[in-house]
Scaffold this active site. Structure first.
Site, mmCIF file in Angstrom:
data_model
loop_
_atom_site.group_PDB
_atom_site.id
_atom_site.type_symbol
_atom_site.label_atom_id
_atom_site.label_comp_id
_atom_site.label_asym_id
_atom_site.label_seq_id
_atom_site.Cartn_x
_atom_site.Cartn_y
_atom_site.Cartn_z
ATOM 1 C CG ASP A 96 45.747 36.324 43.968
ATOM 2 O OD1 ASP A 96 44.685 36.724 43.447
ATOM 3 O OD2 ASP A 96 45.827 35.283 44.654
ATOM 4 C CG ASN A 138 39.413 40.906 31.704
ATOM 5 O OD1 ASN A 138 38.373 40.600 31.131
ATOM 6 N ND2 ASN A 138 40.470 40.092 31.729
ATOM 7 C CE1 TYR A 157 32.364 34.958 37.035
ATOM 8 C CE2 TYR A 157 30.454 34.249 35.765
ATOM 9 C CZ TYR A 157 31.677 34.901 35.835
ATOM 10 O OH TYR A 157 32.197 35.502 34.713
ATOM 11 C CE LYS A 203 32.909 38.827 36.829
ATOM 12 N NZ LYS A 203 33.996 39.767 36.465
#
Length: 254
Positions: free
Chosen positions: A62, A89, A153, A157
């Site tokens: 994880d 990724n 999110y 990023k």
């Protein structure tokens, strides 16, 4: 120009490599002669990926685990003794309207999208310096535009993109190049997998996004893989600190 044999006998880590962009990247690298370690949480998907990609090695882990970076690099060195490329990724995302903000969900996104790649890069820096290797971070074109319910999110990023630029400067003296790709809407299973959306809702979102892409369709992993190979290749000697948006024009739509 990237030569056809630029990956022969090179070694790469691809986190989140059991599906989507990660799986396609791992397959492309392996087909070109690289040793590849993929990571993921789902044992069944990792097993399927190992069957589908000849010679790939897997590690069930994880990315939110704070020791994941150390364990991943140790696994690569124990198997191959070198490292030429890290593809960060793995990602975590969850749609959240403001009235349903959840501290644990936000923390998980931060752990996977910011902390995990940071620790992997820290652990891998010394061995990447030996090979004058590269790092390719997978971001998102969502960071270019405000999208309802995707604030955290996108924010995590966007943080990864800033880290990309900072790492590029910090590691330039080691000969390590660091770049990122910001994909647009790519059909990779992320909506039902990472995002946890029901199939019907995911299909509706896919259709809506496809209608918004100026080039007329959602992307597929094979649209992204060539850019990973180009940015990660040792033939690319003079490009670092860049964020390449590959999205069919989606982020620039009016």
């Amino acid at each position: 120009m990237i030569s056809n044999n630029s990956w022969q006998d090179k070694v790469a880590i691809v986190t989140g490599g059991s599906s989507g962009i990660g799986h396609a990247t791992a397959q492309a690298l392996a087909e070109r002669g690289a040793g590849v370690l993929i990571t993921g949480r789902n044992a069944e998907r990792l097993t399927d990926a190992a069957r589908a990609i000849e010679g790939v090695q897997t590690l069930q882990i994880d990315s939110a685990d704070p020791d994941s970076g150390k364990r991943i690099v140790e696994a690569v060195l124990n198997r191959w003794g070198q490292l030429d490329l890290i593809v960060n990724n793995s990602g975590a995302g969850q749609p959240m309207p403001m009235g349903a903000y959840d501290a644990n969900a936000i923390k998980n996104m931060s752990d996977v999208n910011i902390i995990a790649p940071s620790m992997l890069v820290s652990e891998g820096r010394a061995v990447l310096a030996q090979t004058k290797g590269a790092i390719v971070n997978i971001s998102t074109a969502v960071s270019r535009n405000a999208v309802p319910m995707m604030a955290h999110y996108a924010a995590t990023k966007a943080a990864l993109e800033h880290l990309t630029k900072s790492w590029a400067i910090e590691m330039a003296g080691d000969g390590i190049r660091v770049n990122a790709i910001a994909p647009g809407p790519v059909k990779s299973g992320a909506l039902t997998g990472m995002m946890g959306l029901p199939d019907e809702m995911a299909q509706q979102i896919e259709e809506q996004e496809a209608s918004q892409v100026p080039l007329g369709r959602r992307g597929v992993p094979s649209d992204i893989v060539p850019w990973v190979l180009r940015l990660g290749s040792s033939d690319n000697e003079w490009l670092t600190g860049q964020i390449i948006t590959v999205d069919g024009g989606w982020a620039d739509r009016s």
